[in-house]
Design an enzyme around this catalytic site. Structure first.
Site, short mmCIF file in Angstrom:
data_model
loop_
_atom_site.label_atom_id
_atom_site.label_comp_id
_atom_site.label_asym_id
_atom_site.label_seq_id
_atom_site.Cartn_x
_atom_site.Cartn_y
_atom_site.Cartn_z
N CYS A 121 12.64 -30.52 44.61
CA CYS A 121 12.86 -30.27 43.17
C CYS A 121 12.02 -29.07 42.73
O CYS A 121 12.20 -27.97 43.27
CB CYS A 121 12.50 -31.57 42.44
SG CYS A 121 12.77 -31.63 40.67
N ILE A 122 11.09 -29.23 41.81
CA ILE A 122 10.26 -28.13 41.32
C ILE A 122 8.98 -27.97 42.17
O ILE A 122 8.27 -26.95 42.03
CB ILE A 122 9.91 -28.32 39.83
CG1 ILE A 122 9.31 -27.05 39.20
CG2 ILE A 122 8.96 -29.49 39.62
CD1 ILE A 122 10.24 -25.88 39.14
#
Lengths: 219, 219
Positions: free
Chosen positions: A137-138
């Site tokens: 994800c991030i």
């Protein structure tokens, strides 16, 4: 043969101010299915802030990253400062905004920000020991900040602003679908977009399963 | 054909004072894989208490069940009071102590306790509408309290004290392994021990996958 030991670096408990809960749980599921020992860890620091996940508004309270991460780990968790790369065969960092708010300040300051020192220490040591790192994800933003001198190859999905911020760090970005992974063979870093793309948990799960298998294959 | 709609009744976020996070996430995963629409819900009430999941000690703060449950649901959640059985094809209740502390007071008062009124209303209405209910881990205790007049057949694993408390309510208890389910054909209730037994998430996941498939087959 001794079990492989894989660290899972958490950053709180909840997508908007901590670890993305689905991503963290699915990471634990696929690691357990592969028969490895999992070591959950988080820094013993205050969260950058607390977000009401119903309204997405900031709450006027303070929570601790390690204490809240312990919810995902069912209490089986260690203080990051006591964990060394020597103990681990691999490290995986689930996403959620906590990965870019509590493990670094990328979410607030972009590529000019800093990585929390113990996070940078562990990531640096994993790389120096030739041990693989997975980032969901991030989380690749924080891993990319930590390793900007190594020109890592990463994916955070397809968000142009975030890609631009990573490229400003010297990261080579690969666009991936939610159920795909990007592999940096040289640095042994595997990443998957997860909920940067979503939206279905079943597709997020497929990407995480691939990431876990790829990370373990690089040990 | 219209998608089936399945309610997931949450009770906070964390095994010791809310929904067991792994169980809730795995329920959402397997429902998503089966192509159903999921409606997360929780009561808008204070948690019975807040437990530090690192130390297992009570914390001197107050949290709201709906707000904390929203962490698991990534913000996509409704107030239980606004959800009716008419909207749902089935209902699943993950475990965690929250299911027996916030949805009822079974954890504090045993079989002499009460079920939170909106929880009882929804469970009663599901049964009256001949719609299936799934219950994980300790959640069958609350379902059993709500439906004690129906002599439900349930499992909470093999814990003798909890089994005794359920039998005092008139529940017929079936001992199950972690990856098995108990099926009450007459009342359309499916249960699995999950983390009442554990300890491995992969086995908990297998039980939840079976439960989800069985519940959907009874719609």
């Amino acid at each position: 043969m001794e079990k492989k030991r894989v660290g899972v670096l958490l950053s709180g408990c909840g997508v908007f101010d901590g670890s993305e809960i689905h991503e963290a749980v699915l990471t634990l599921l696929y690691l357990n299915r592969e028969g490895v020992e999992t070591i959950c860890m988080a820094p013993d620091i205050p969260q950058a802030h607390v977000i009401n996940h119903l309204t997405q508004e900031e709450m006027s309270e303070s929570r601790n990253v390690l204490v809240e991460s312990a919810r995902i780990a069912r209490g089986e968790i260690r203080d990051l400062k006591d964990v060394t790369a020597a103990e681990l065969d691999a490290l995986i960092v689930p996403g959620g905004f906590g990965a870019a708010k509590n493990l670094s300040d990328f979410a607030f300051k972009g590529p000019g920000g800093d990585v929390y020192p113990d996070v940078k220490r562990l990531i640096d040591d994993m790389l120096a020991s030739n041990k693989p790192i997975g980032a969901l994800c991030i989380a690749p933003a924080t891993v990319g900040m930590a390793l900007k001198d190594k020109s890592p190859e990463l994916t955070i999905g397809n968000d142009e602003n975030t890609i631009g911020a990573l490229q400003a760090l010297g990261v080579k970005h690969t666009v991936c679908a939610v159920d795909e992974i990007a592999i940096d063979v040289k640095n042994k870093i595997v990443s998957t977009p997860a909920y940067m793309l979503g939206p279905d948990i079943k597709h997020v799960a497929n990407g995480i399963e691939k990431l876990v298998k790829q990370v373990l294959s690089m040990i």
